[in-house]
Enzyme design. Sequence first.
Site, PDB file in Angstrom:
ATOM      1  N   PRO A 123      10.441  -1.040  -2.506  1.00 18.18           N
ATOM      2  CG  PRO A 123      11.947  -0.495  -0.893  1.00 18.18           C
ATOM      3  CD  PRO A 123      11.161   0.187  -2.407  1.00 18.18           C
TER       4      PRO A 123
ATOM      5  N   GLY B 239       4.403   3.244  -0.909  1.00 17.23           N
ATOM      6  CA  GLY B 239       3.042   2.890  -1.266  1.00 17.23           C
ATOM      7  C   GLY B 239       3.134   1.936  -2.144  1.00 17.23           C
ATOM      8  CB  SER B 240       4.888  -1.924  -2.092  1.00 16.18           C
ATOM      9  OG  SER B 240       4.580  -1.846  -0.575  1.00 16.18           O
ATOM     10  CB  SER B 241      -0.204  -2.233  -0.409  1.00 17.95           C
ATOM     11  OG  SER B 241      -0.572  -1.226   0.458  1.00 17.95           O
ATOM     12  CB  ALA B 242      -1.502   2.110  -2.828  1.00 15.07           C
ATOM     13  CB  ALA B 243       2.113  -0.070  -6.971  1.00 14.34           C
TER      14      ALA B 243
ATOM     15  CG  ASP C  32      -1.056   5.436  -0.880  1.00 12.04           C
ATOM     16  OD1 ASP C  32      -0.803   6.835  -0.384  1.00 12.04           O
ATOM     17  OD2 ASP C  32      -0.444   4.928  -0.240  1.00 12.04           O
TER      18      ASP C  32
END
Length: 334
Positions: free
Chosen positions: A108, A114-118, A155
Amino acid sequence: MPIQPVCHCSCQHSEGDECYKRKDIHLHVKTAASAPGKIILFGEHAVVFGESSIATALQLRIRVKIEDAERESFNGVYLDARSTPHAFHALRLSGRSGVGISVSSDIPAGAGLGSSAALSVALIRALRPEIEERELAELSYRVELAAQGRASPADTSIATHGRAIYISSRETAEELWSIRGNEVTWHVSHLEMKQIPVVIGFTGIQAATGPLVMKVKTLYEKYKLVREAIAEIGLLTEEAVVALRRNDLVRIGELMDRNQRLLTVIGVSSREIEKLIDAVRPYSYGAKLTGAGGGGCIIAVTDNPERVREAIELRGGSAFITSIYSEGARCENE
Ligand code: PMV
């Protein structure tokens, strides 16, 4: 893995068909990669100032597919620095151009997972499939800095390496790499630990990381109390490394509770976070917010995940029971 040779034509033929411009048969380059989301077990915010932090990778992943294209796009939308900053900076920093990017994710967004780093890590890995871990961590961190401003490499390093990492401004014997930014040098090390039973509770409130990081910077410069709280988070994180290696859940829980109190002092907790933490505490070893705060998610270490899930849902949050210590960035079959 990339398929050779590369076609830069504009005739829109399908893969393996004859290209009327080049008069030969060739394939478009397609690559795909994925990277995991993360939770910060200890030390968020303090890590930006060079204090220690511990993060572990989630089973939730983001997947990125790259193919040659005339018009650079991100999920069908024209790529530019303002609306698609991660993709824009990833292309620039990887030295690639002329690609279409498609992304799908089970992490989400804006939840502190950590979605943006992933996304940054999966983008660089898909754009440069042969890249080594150390360079992947460095380049992805540069993407995050360009897209978000002030940030630590926590992240992007955990999304690269997976499993669990320990970050410190001191060198360690298990060092994977070191990264410099914001006048701090971070040493990133692998952390060997067991799976611990963690439940994640999402408050449902999305909070952007950048403004919270800037808020803490302002408070840090102004108040001694905040500087002391940041230093104390660093110290308790060092204790947590020992507790995690020993799998001492009672000690881990106590340290999480202390970390949460200090996160409240530095101004990143919220009413919604406190509400979920109060709800899960009777069934948990310990609980705290994870990530930037202001909303986002809490984590609870517990032997009773179903009770914790119920408690979170009764207070209007959504719960994920997911395993931690998952694999880092990897190439995928497109
Ligand atoms: O909320 P997230 O997933 O963006 O995590 C932010 C973690 C911080 O420590 C607050 C910032 C950082 O760059 O380390």
